[in-house]
Design a protein around this motif. Structure first.
Motif, PDB file in Angstrom:
ATOM      1  N   UNK A 199       0.740  -1.277   0.044  1.00 34.11           N
ATOM      2  CA  UNK A 199      -0.111  -0.031   0.015  1.00 34.11           C
ATOM      3  C   UNK A 199       0.827   1.155  -0.153  1.00 34.11           C
ATOM      4  N   UNK A 200       1.965   1.328  -0.634  1.00 33.19           N
ATOM      5  CA  UNK A 200       2.684   2.621  -1.199  1.00 33.19           C
ATOM      6  C   UNK A 200       3.772   2.456  -0.100  1.00 33.19           C
ATOM      7  N   UNK A 201       3.886   1.723   0.874  1.00 28.54           N
ATOM      8  CA  UNK A 201       4.840   1.780   1.965  1.00 28.54           C
ATOM      9  C   UNK A 201       5.979   0.723   2.126  1.00 28.54           C
ATOM     10  N   UNK A 202       7.182   1.005   2.029  1.00 31.61           N
ATOM     11  CA  UNK A 202       8.230   0.010   2.082  1.00 31.61           C
ATOM     12  C   UNK A 202       8.884   0.171   3.462  1.00 31.61           C
ATOM     13  N   UNK A 203       8.960  -0.884   4.329  1.00 32.44           N
ATOM     14  CA  UNK A 203       9.549  -0.834   5.597  1.00 32.44           C
ATOM     15  C   UNK A 203      10.854  -1.451   5.406  1.00 32.44           C
ATOM     16  N   UNK A 204      11.896  -0.837   5.868  1.00 34.29           N
ATOM     17  CA  UNK A 204      13.238  -1.463   5.600  1.00 34.29           C
ATOM     18  C   UNK A 204      13.772  -2.214   6.781  1.00 34.29           C
ATOM     19  N   UNK A 205      14.607  -3.293   6.412  1.00 36.25           N
ATOM     20  CA  UNK A 205      15.317  -4.086   7.240  1.00 36.25           C
ATOM     21  C   UNK A 205      16.296  -3.253   7.713  1.00 36.25           C
ATOM     22  N   UNK A 206      16.665  -3.348   9.232  1.00 37.47           N
ATOM     23  CA  UNK A 206      17.998  -2.351   9.708  1.00 37.47           C
ATOM     24  C   UNK A 206      19.252  -3.195   9.078  1.00 37.47           C
ATOM     25  N   UNK A 207      20.192  -2.531   8.838  1.00 37.01           N
ATOM     26  CA  UNK A 207      21.558  -3.061   8.006  1.00 37.01           C
ATOM     27  C   UNK A 207      21.862  -4.526   8.620  1.00 37.01           C
ATOM     28  N   UNK A 208      21.772  -4.756  10.154  1.00 34.28           N
ATOM     29  CA  UNK A 208      22.360  -5.953  10.400  1.00 34.28           C
ATOM     30  C   UNK A 208      21.405  -7.272  10.039  1.00 34.28           C
ATOM     31  N   UNK A 209      20.245  -7.019   9.657  1.00 35.54           N
ATOM     32  CA  UNK A 209      19.290  -7.885   9.334  1.00 35.54           C
ATOM     33  C   UNK A 209      19.263  -8.362   7.896  1.00 35.54           C
ATOM     34  N   UNK A 210      19.897  -7.711   7.098  1.00 37.15           N
ATOM     35  CA  UNK A 210      19.856  -7.927   5.704  1.00 37.15           C
ATOM     36  C   UNK A 210      20.494  -9.397   5.253  1.00 37.15           C
ATOM     37  N   UNK A 211      19.728  -9.938   4.440  1.00 35.62           N
ATOM     38  CA  UNK A 211      20.245 -11.389   4.403  1.00 35.62           C
ATOM     39  C   UNK A 211      21.414 -11.557   3.422  1.00 35.62           C
ATOM     40  N   UNK A 212      21.773 -10.882   2.711  1.00 32.77           N
ATOM     41  CA  UNK A 212      22.971 -10.986   1.842  1.00 32.77           C
ATOM     42  C   UNK A 212      23.919  -9.903   2.131  1.00 32.77           C
ATOM     43  N   UNK A 213      25.312 -10.080   2.735  1.00 37.60           N
ATOM     44  CA  UNK A 213      26.262  -9.340   3.089  1.00 37.60           C
ATOM     45  C   UNK A 213      27.539  -9.602   2.450  1.00 37.60           C
ATOM     46  N   UNK A 214      28.304  -8.845   1.900  1.00 35.37           N
ATOM     47  CA  UNK A 214      29.510  -9.074   1.273  1.00 35.37           C
ATOM     48  C   UNK A 214      30.602  -7.795   1.578  1.00 35.37           C
ATOM     49  N   UNK A 215      31.821  -8.568   2.243  1.00 30.68           N
ATOM     50  CA  UNK A 215      32.872  -7.674   2.250  1.00 30.68           C
ATOM     51  C   UNK A 215      33.613  -7.238   1.164  1.00 30.68           C
ATOM     52  N   UNK A 216      33.720  -5.714   0.957  1.00 28.98           N
ATOM     53  CA  UNK A 216      34.354  -5.230  -0.251  1.00 28.98           C
ATOM     54  C   UNK A 216      35.749  -4.988  -0.129  1.00 28.98           C
ATOM     55  N   UNK A 217      36.285  -4.460   0.968  1.00 28.89           N
ATOM     56  CA  UNK A 217      37.571  -4.279   1.240  1.00 28.89           C
ATOM     57  C   UNK A 217      37.824  -3.812   2.625  1.00 28.89           C
ATOM     58  N   UNK A 218      39.218  -3.841   2.946  1.00 28.31           N
ATOM     59  CA  UNK A 218      39.350  -3.308   4.383  1.00 28.31           C
ATOM     60  C   UNK A 218      39.317  -1.794   4.407  1.00 28.31           C
TER      61      UNK A 218
END
Length: 249
Positions: A199-218
């Protein structure tokens, strides 16, 4: 869900370009259909930012129909000179945003600046003034404007749409100074998720709950503090600016 330090605002502009950074190297850019968590966090950081706190985007409401427009542009080439590319923008954009802030636990040296009431009041004042710095919707050429609103008020283009899924999409980037786990400490990490608009609203996941996370660099954490001459905290503002407004909570 409303938090004690929740802020609500509307951001709008003629154009927007929300992209996945991984896709930037191809030369031509195509916008995502909806704003990313990172883009909205960037809007709020332009309105009011301090290293003491971290803005958390709770939800966005899409007010205008999703429309795109293709433009021919002449970007600067890495080797010098110009090139010809086609960028796909969103046009006639308007969004309502609800967010709150948390303390940045990666910076215990700034604990003296953790005054929730004052930061909340200043943030609301900055929203009413249109922000402290220029506001953009995704990229520098997409100028935007901010003003206070009540989240959920007014008609939206998708109020009668029960559910619309957008598939796998870029959520944002976790930098070393906002790390929330041992895996993200000392690294730059990219996040992905599966947004659904109801209904027009997107509820965001907090960053720590995102299902896919990949390290880019140090990545190292930039130091802040009076000894580095790059931090003043709430001393930057007058007592009047930090005073709670009548009726505020």
């Amino acid at each position: 869900m409303n938090y004690r330090n929740t802020v609500e605002f509307e951001v709008y502009g003629d154009y927007a370009l929300f992209t996945d950074p991984v896709m930037h190297l191809g030369g031509e850019k195509c916008t995502l259909q909806i704003p990313t968590y990172e883009a909205l966090k960037g809007v709020l950081s332009s309105v009011y930012w301090k290293p003491t706190l971290i803005w958390v985007i709770d939800a966005v409401r899409v007010m205008n129909p999703i429309q795109t427009e293709v433009k021919g542009v002449r970007p600067i080439k890495y080797a010098g000179g110009n090139d010809l590319s086609f960028y796909t923008y969103l046009k006639n954009c308007r969004y309502q945003v609800r967010a709150h802030f948390i303390w940045n636990e990666n910076r215990p040296e700034l604990a003296v600046d953790q005054n929730e009431n004052k930061h909340h009041n200043i943030a609301r004042r900055m929203i009413a003034r249109g922000g402290r710095r220029d506001v953009f919707l995704g990229t520098r050429e997409c100028q935007a404007y901010v003003e206070p609103c009540v989240f959920g008020e007014g008609p939206g283009a998708y109020d009668s749409t029960p559910e619309l899924a957008f598939g796998l999409m870029y959520h944002g980037m976790t930098y070393a100074d906002e790390a929330y786990s041992p895996e993200t400490q000392g690294h730059m990490t990219t996040r992905y998720w599966h947004p659904v608009m109801r209904k027009g609203v997107i509820e965001f996941l907090p960053p720590e709950d995102c299902p896919i996370q990949r390290v880019v660099r140090e990545m190292e954490v930039k130091p802040f503090g009076e000894e580095h001459r790059n931090f003043t905290g709430l001393r930057e503002f007058s007592d009047a600016e930090c005073t709670q407004e009548e009726g505020a909570t």
